[in-house]
Design a protein around this motif. Structure first.
Motif, PDB file in Angstrom:
ATOM      1  N   LEU A 165       0.332  12.995  -0.633  1.00 25.77           N
ATOM      2  CA  LEU A 165       0.044  13.689   0.620  1.00 25.77           C
ATOM      3  C   LEU A 165       0.328  15.182   0.488  1.00 25.77           C
ATOM      4  O   LEU A 165      -0.426  16.013   1.004  1.00 25.77           O
ATOM      5  N   ASN A 166       1.411  15.527  -0.200  1.00 24.23           N
ATOM      6  CA  ASN A 166       1.705  16.948  -0.423  1.00 24.23           C
ATOM      7  C   ASN A 166       0.584  17.624  -1.206  1.00 24.23           C
ATOM      8  O   ASN A 166       0.230  18.781  -0.936  1.00 24.23           O
ATOM      9  N   LYS A 167       0.023  16.905  -2.159  1.00 19.46           N
ATOM     10  CA  LYS A 167      -1.083  17.467  -2.942  1.00 19.46           C
ATOM     11  C   LYS A 167      -2.320  17.651  -2.087  1.00 19.46           C
ATOM     12  O   LYS A 167      -2.982  18.698  -2.145  1.00 19.46           O
ATOM     13  N   MET A 168      -2.648  16.641  -1.287  1.00 18.22           N
ATOM     14  CA  MET A 168      -3.824  16.738  -0.431  1.00 18.22           C
ATOM     15  C   MET A 168      -3.674  17.863   0.586  1.00 18.22           C
ATOM     16  O   MET A 168      -4.625  18.587   0.880  1.00 18.22           O
ATOM     17  N   ALA A 169      -2.460  18.028   1.125  1.00 20.79           N
ATOM     18  CA  ALA A 169      -2.224  19.017   2.179  1.00 20.79           C
ATOM     19  C   ALA A 169      -1.760  20.365   1.639  1.00 20.79           C
ATOM     20  O   ALA A 169      -1.468  21.267   2.426  1.00 20.79           O
ATOM     21  N   ASN A 170      -1.688  20.491   0.312  1.00 23.80           N
ATOM     22  CA  ASN A 170      -1.240  21.754  -0.286  1.00 23.80           C
ATOM     23  C   ASN A 170       0.117  22.184   0.248  1.00 23.80           C
ATOM     24  O   ASN A 170       0.320  23.324   0.664  1.00 23.80           O
ATOM     25  N   GLY A 191      -7.218  18.681   7.729  1.00 20.24           N
ATOM     26  CA  GLY A 191      -6.984  17.408   7.079  1.00 20.24           C
ATOM     27  C   GLY A 191      -5.698  16.822   7.647  1.00 20.24           C
ATOM     28  O   GLY A 191      -4.763  17.555   7.968  1.00 20.24           O
ATOM     29  N   LEU A 192      -5.650  15.504   7.780  1.00 16.49           N
ATOM     30  CA  LEU A 192      -4.495  14.854   8.414  1.00 16.49           C
ATOM     31  C   LEU A 192      -4.102  13.632   7.600  1.00 16.49           C
ATOM     32  O   LEU A 192      -4.950  12.843   7.192  1.00 16.49           O
ATOM     33  N   GLY A 193      -2.798  13.482   7.358  1.00 12.21           N
ATOM     34  CA  GLY A 193      -2.349  12.334   6.583  1.00 12.21           C
ATOM     35  C   GLY A 193      -0.969  11.855   6.979  1.00 12.21           C
ATOM     36  O   GLY A 193      -0.212  12.546   7.664  1.00 12.21           O
ATOM     37  N   PHE A 194      -0.632  10.645   6.531  1.00 12.34           N
ATOM     38  CA  PHE A 194       0.687  10.056   6.723  1.00 12.34           C
ATOM     39  C   PHE A 194       0.773   8.842   5.801  1.00 12.34           C
ATOM     40  O   PHE A 194      -0.210   8.476   5.143  1.00 12.34           O
ATOM     41  N   TYR A 195       1.936   8.209   5.736  1.00 11.31           N
ATOM     42  CA  TYR A 195       2.019   6.961   4.977  1.00 11.31           C
ATOM     43  C   TYR A 195       2.830   5.933   5.751  1.00 11.31           C
ATOM     44  O   TYR A 195       3.599   6.261   6.649  1.00 11.31           O
ATOM     45  N   LYS A 196       2.619   4.675   5.376  1.00 12.73           N
ATOM     46  CA  LYS A 196       3.357   3.589   6.014  1.00 12.73           C
ATOM     47  C   LYS A 196       3.792   2.573   4.949  1.00 12.73           C
ATOM     48  O   LYS A 196       3.180   2.462   3.888  1.00 12.73           O
ATOM     49  N   ARG A 197       4.843   1.859   5.268  1.00  9.33           N
ATOM     50  CA  ARG A 197       5.404   0.861   4.358  1.00  9.33           C
ATOM     51  C   ARG A 197       4.629  -0.449   4.500  1.00  9.33           C
ATOM     52  O   ARG A 197       4.310  -0.879   5.609  1.00  9.33           O
ATOM     53  N   ARG A 198       4.343  -1.084   3.368  1.00 13.72           N
ATOM     54  CA  ARG A 198       3.568  -2.335   3.367  1.00 13.72           C
ATOM     55  C   ARG A 198       4.351  -3.403   2.616  1.00 13.72           C
ATOM     56  O   ARG A 198       4.863  -3.146   1.524  1.00 13.72           O
ATOM     57  N   ARG A 199       4.458  -4.586   3.195  1.00 18.03           N
ATOM     58  CA  ARG A 199       5.189  -5.671   2.542  1.00 18.03           C
ATOM     59  C   ARG A 199       4.319  -6.921   2.463  1.00 18.03           C
ATOM     60  O   ARG A 199       3.752  -7.365   3.451  1.00 18.03           O
ATOM     61  N   LYS A 200       4.209  -7.459   1.260  1.00 14.62           N
ATOM     62  CA  LYS A 200       3.456  -8.699   1.053  1.00 14.62           C
ATOM     63  C   LYS A 200       4.099  -9.466  -0.084  1.00 14.62           C
ATOM     64  O   LYS A 200       4.369  -8.910  -1.152  1.00 14.62           O
ATOM     65  N   ASN A 241       7.061 -10.440  -0.416  1.00 10.67           N
ATOM     66  CA  ASN A 241       8.350  -9.822  -0.714  1.00 10.67           C
ATOM     67  C   ASN A 241       8.251  -8.616  -1.645  1.00 10.67           C
ATOM     68  O   ASN A 241       9.259  -8.209  -2.247  1.00 10.67           O
ATOM     69  N   VAL A 242       7.066  -8.053  -1.780  1.00 15.47           N
ATOM     70  CA  VAL A 242       6.870  -6.844  -2.575  1.00 15.47           C
ATOM     71  C   VAL A 242       6.543  -5.694  -1.612  1.00 15.47           C
ATOM     72  O   VAL A 242       5.639  -5.808  -0.788  1.00 15.47           O
ATOM     73  N   THR A 243       7.297  -4.600  -1.712  1.00 13.09           N
ATOM     74  CA  THR A 243       7.094  -3.451  -0.842  1.00 13.09           C
ATOM     75  C   THR A 243       6.276  -2.381  -1.548  1.00 13.09           C
ATOM     76  O   THR A 243       6.592  -2.003  -2.683  1.00 13.09           O
ATOM     77  N   THR A 244       5.221  -1.934  -0.907  1.00 14.53           N
ATOM     78  CA  THR A 244       4.423  -0.811  -1.390  1.00 14.53           C
ATOM     79  C   THR A 244       4.250   0.168  -0.240  1.00 14.53           C
ATOM     80  O   THR A 244       4.708  -0.061   0.876  1.00 14.53           O
ATOM     81  N   PHE A 245       3.559   1.277  -0.522  1.00 14.52           N
ATOM     82  CA  PHE A 245       3.414   2.333   0.468  1.00 14.52           C
ATOM     83  C   PHE A 245       1.948   2.759   0.540  1.00 14.52           C
ATOM     84  O   PHE A 245       1.354   3.145  -0.461  1.00 14.52           O
ATOM     85  N   THR A 246       1.387   2.673   1.741  1.00  8.62           N
ATOM     86  CA  THR A 246      -0.016   3.006   1.963  1.00  8.62           C
ATOM     87  C   THR A 246      -0.120   4.408   2.535  1.00  8.62           C
ATOM     88  O   THR A 246       0.388   4.681   3.627  1.00  8.62           O
ATOM     89  N   ALA A 247      -0.772   5.288   1.786  1.00  7.42           N
ATOM     90  CA  ALA A 247      -0.993   6.665   2.239  1.00  7.42           C
ATOM     91  C   ALA A 247      -2.417   6.798   2.757  1.00  7.42           C
ATOM     92  O   ALA A 247      -3.364   6.286   2.150  1.00  7.42           O
ATOM     93  N   ILE A 248      -2.575   7.480   3.880  1.00  7.08           N
ATOM     94  CA  ILE A 248      -3.879   7.650   4.523  1.00  7.08           C
ATOM     95  C   ILE A 248      -4.151   9.136   4.702  1.00  7.08           C
ATOM     96  O   ILE A 248      -3.279   9.893   5.136  1.00  7.08           O
ATOM     97  N   TRP A 249      -5.376   9.535   4.367  1.00 12.36           N
ATOM     98  CA  TRP A 249      -5.797  10.925   4.548  1.00 12.36           C
ATOM     99  C   TRP A 249      -7.131  10.954   5.269  1.00 12.36           C
ATOM    100  O   TRP A 249      -8.087  10.291   4.846  1.00 12.36           O
ATOM    101  N   LEU A 250      -7.209  11.688   6.367  1.00 15.73           N
ATOM    102  CA  LEU A 250      -8.455  11.919   7.089  1.00 15.73           C
ATOM    103  C   LEU A 250      -8.914  13.338   6.760  1.00 15.73           C
ATOM    104  O   LEU A 250      -8.190  14.301   7.000  1.00 15.73           O
TER     105      LEU A 250
END
Length: 209
Positions: A193-198, A112-121, A123-132
């Motif tokens: 992501l820590n939960k998904m990747a144990n 399993g592979l994952g990471f996250y990236k910062r998202r801005r729209k 002027n609101v910042t959120t964080f998008t986490a992706i898991w394959l």
């Protein structure tokens, strides 16, 4: 909407029952790219288009990090890792260095592979986490370059493919390639992501959230 950077690439060994073993951080993130490989089939009937298939077959991935240690390289490519060791106290001998044996018949495991990236729209910042869910990497090229007048940093890139796998969510089971979530806090994206990747917790089912 704009995404700014990426962080925290993690991986975990995939098991046949859809669970994951203990995960690990691959390295410090530099760049990720993903390319969906799509079906492109069209059924014509009565002189027109009757059915189309634009579904995703699999997903090509490329991950560039600051470094990949021998241990992580071996874990991702199915090689044999041998940690460094020192002679027992009172014995003569040299320290055995850390090493990795690369066999011609070694097979890279699914992870399993994952990471996250910062998202801005707006002027609101959120964080998008992706898991394959189920990714297999291929052996990277071995490259080196002599140092010139200026420093040219050489960083490793590994490439592979993410495949569809059965994932149960609620009462339903679907063939899934990946999952994407948006979090208000960076700490929540990292925790998911820590939960998904144990990482730092007990193993959980691959379809958990």
């Amino acid at each position: 909407m704009a995404h700014i950077g990426m962080k925290y690439p993690v991986a975990a060994p995939w098991n046949e029952d859809g669970t994951y073993g203990e995960g690990f951080v691959v390295g410090m993130a530099i760049k990720f790219s993903g390319t969906p490989n799509k079906n492109d089939n069209t059924l014509y009937a009565d002189d027109g288009v009757a059915e189309t298939d634009k579904s995703i077959k699999d997903y090509g991935v490329s991950l560039n990090t600051d470094d990949i240690t021998l241990k992580i390289h071996a874990d991702l490519m199915g090689h044999t890792y041998i940690p460094a060791s020192k002679p027992d106290e009172g014995e003569d001998g040299e320290q055995i260095p850390e090493s990795m044996n690369v066999g011609s018949e070694d097979v890279a495991p699914y992870v399993g592979l994952g990471f996250y990236k910062r998202r801005r729209k707006n002027n609101v910042t959120t964080f998008t986490a992706i898991w394959l869910y189920k990714t297999q990497f291929s052996e990277p090229n071995e490259e080196a370059e002599t140092k010139g007048d200026s420093t040219n940093f050489q960083t490793p890139t590994i490439e592979g493919t993410a495949y569809p796998t059965p994932v149960k969510e609620g009462e339903d089971e679907k063939m899934m390639i990946g999952k994407k979530l948006t979090f208000a806090k960076e700490s929540d994206a990292r925790a998911w992501l820590n939960k998904m990747a144990n990482i730092g917790q007990k193993p959980a089912a691959g379809g958990g959230e």
